[in-house]
Design a protein around this motif. Structure first.
Motif, mmCIF file in Angstrom:
data_model
loop_
_atom_site.group_PDB
_atom_site.id
_atom_site.type_symbol
_atom_site.label_atom_id
_atom_site.label_comp_id
_atom_site.label_asym_id
_atom_site.label_seq_id
_atom_site.Cartn_x
_atom_site.Cartn_y
_atom_site.Cartn_z
ATOM 1 N N ASN A 1 -6.325 6.010 8.106
ATOM 2 C CA ASN A 1 -7.391 5.797 7.126
ATOM 3 C C ASN A 1 -7.479 4.335 6.705
ATOM 4 N N GLU A 2 -6.318 3.745 6.436
ATOM 5 C CA GLU A 2 -6.287 2.350 6.005
ATOM 6 C C GLU A 2 -6.868 1.433 7.078
ATOM 7 N N ALA B 1 2.689 11.852 7.165
ATOM 8 C CA ALA B 1 1.883 11.376 6.036
ATOM 9 C C ALA B 1 1.610 9.880 6.167
ATOM 10 N N SER B 2 2.596 9.128 6.613
ATOM 11 C CA SER B 2 2.412 7.687 6.795
ATOM 12 C C SER B 2 1.405 7.389 7.900
ATOM 13 N N SER C 1 0.831 -1.202 0.000
ATOM 14 C CA SER C 1 0.000 0.000 0.000
ATOM 15 C C SER C 1 0.872 1.261 0.000
ATOM 16 N N LEU C 2 0.246 2.377 -0.342
ATOM 17 C CA LEU C 2 0.944 3.662 -0.288
ATOM 18 C C LEU C 2 1.387 3.974 1.147
ATOM 19 N N HIS C 3 0.551 3.619 2.099
ATOM 20 C CA HIS C 3 0.918 3.825 3.503
ATOM 21 C C HIS C 3 2.228 3.118 3.845
ATOM 22 N N ILE D 1 -1.084 9.342 8.947
ATOM 23 C CA ILE D 1 -2.430 9.729 8.505
ATOM 24 C C ILE D 1 -3.004 8.682 7.545
ATOM 25 N N SER D 2 -2.202 8.250 6.576
ATOM 26 C CA SER D 2 -2.683 7.227 5.645
ATOM 27 C C SER D 2 -2.911 5.897 6.354
ATOM 28 N N GLY D 3 -2.094 5.611 7.374
ATOM 29 C CA GLY D 3 -2.295 4.374 8.129
ATOM 30 C C GLY D 3 -3.590 4.385 8.928
ATOM 31 N N ASN E 1 -10.007 9.851 13.626
ATOM 32 C CA ASN E 1 -9.745 11.056 12.842
ATOM 33 C C ASN E 1 -9.210 12.180 13.722
#
Length: 331
Positions: A244-245, A237-238, A183-185, A240-242, A269
């Motif tokens: 969400n994932e 960034a990692s 994943s992008l995360h 925040i994306s984590g 959130n």
């Protein structure tokens, strides 16, 4: 013969006198009587010097007031930073404990729960705090080696927490036959960890060990500072994306999916927003020029009176106005 000696000083700041910042001497030797035409010029000169001294005194008084305000804002920012960092870790622990079932070290989903806690603690909170060691006014004077050791030790602690967090997630994935690094995360996270490892090794070899020349350190210092801020940004960034994932995976088969904003989603959130606020404050303190460690013997205007404790004497350094790029200090 008449003799007049005028000395304009800033009596409210004796340390300025000792540094040689203000010291004006005027010696006038007048021939003849005291009614000489030169007396008028002398009086005018005295009045002019007095007016300039008064203006300078007012200017320095206003500047000192602004500097004291900057000092107060610095320590207020540190207090806010500590509060935000603690909340980031505690919120993540509460999320994993209350909604995700707690912690274990057995390859189950409960082992995965260590991953977000350790990554937030290591790559964000401890890393951000370690980056600000040289912003403390106490580090501006005296031997620099203790502060370098503290800087390196805090980063090493952050890296150890990060490695344990990676072990937790890889062990869980391998135990559950889940693919790694797809994943992008995960790409953002592993990139941040790789750069962190390179950054720490380079910093230890060049800035902590005594072999490197001042020229090499001066060359690498801006690169070191840039990648420090870049790694923190990637880590945020990692995270925040984590978040969400994790929410997408955990809430996709429930009665209240993510898009309906159940209580877990709102809390997670909010945790992400705390992480963002913490990171932005760290970056602000890193980039604020008035809070940077001064170059040897040089302080900018707002740094001049920034003290470790209110009421203590200013640091015994020579004031020089910074008008251009100054050479880097030796590390």
């Amino acid at each position: 013969m008449g003799l007049c000696k005028v000395r304009a000083q800033q009596e409210a700041e004796p340390w300025l006198e000792s540094s040689g910042m203000i010291s004006t001497h005027c010696n006038l030797h007048l021939q003849g009587s005291s009614n000489s035409p030169a007396s008028a010029s002398l009086v005018a000169g005295l009045i002019g010097i007095g007016a300039q001294a008064s203006s300078l005194s007012l200017s320095l008084g206003l500047k000192e007031c602004m500097i004291r305000m900057a000092s107060g804002w610095f320590y207020l920012s540190c207090l806010l930073l500590g509060s935000l960092g603690s909340m980031c870790i505690l919120f993540t622990i509460y999320w994993m404990q209350y909604w995700r079932g707690g912690f274990a070290w057995n390859g189950s989903i409960y082992m995965f729960n260590w991953h977000p806690v350790l990554m937030v603690a290591g790559m964000v909170v401890f890393y951000g705090g370690a980056s600000l060691v040289y912003r403390l006014p106490q580090s501006w004077v005296g031997p620099k080696l203790p502060w370098k050791l503290l800087h390196a030790a805090l980063h090493l602690m952050a890296f150890i927490l990060t490695v344990v967090g990676l072990v937790a997630v890889f062990t869980f994935h391998n135990h559950g036959k889940i693919a790694n690094l797809y994943s992008l995360h995960s790409w953002l996270g592993i990139t941040a960890v790789f750069l962190f490892a390179c950054q720490w090794c380079l910093g230890f070899a060049v800035f902590l060990l005594p072999w490197a020349s001042m020229w090499l350190r001066s060359l690498l210092k801006p690169i070191h500072v840039f990648f420090g801020a870049a790694i923190l940004s990637l880590s945020i960034a990692s995270v925040i994306s984590g978040i969400n994932e994790k929410l997408f995976f955990s809430l996709r088969n429930t009665t209240r999916p993510y898009n309906s904003l159940p209580s877990e989603a709102v809390f997670a959130n909010s945790t992400g927003m705390l992480v963002v606020a913490f990171g932005l404050l760290v970056l602000y303190i890193l980039l604020a020029s008035s809070w940077k460690r001064p170059e040897p013997g040089i302080l900018t205007d707002r740094q001049l009176l920034l003290q470790p404790r209110p009421g203590s004497r200013p640091f015994p350094v020579t004031y020089m106005p910074v008008t251009g790029r100054q050479p880097y200090e030796s590390w």
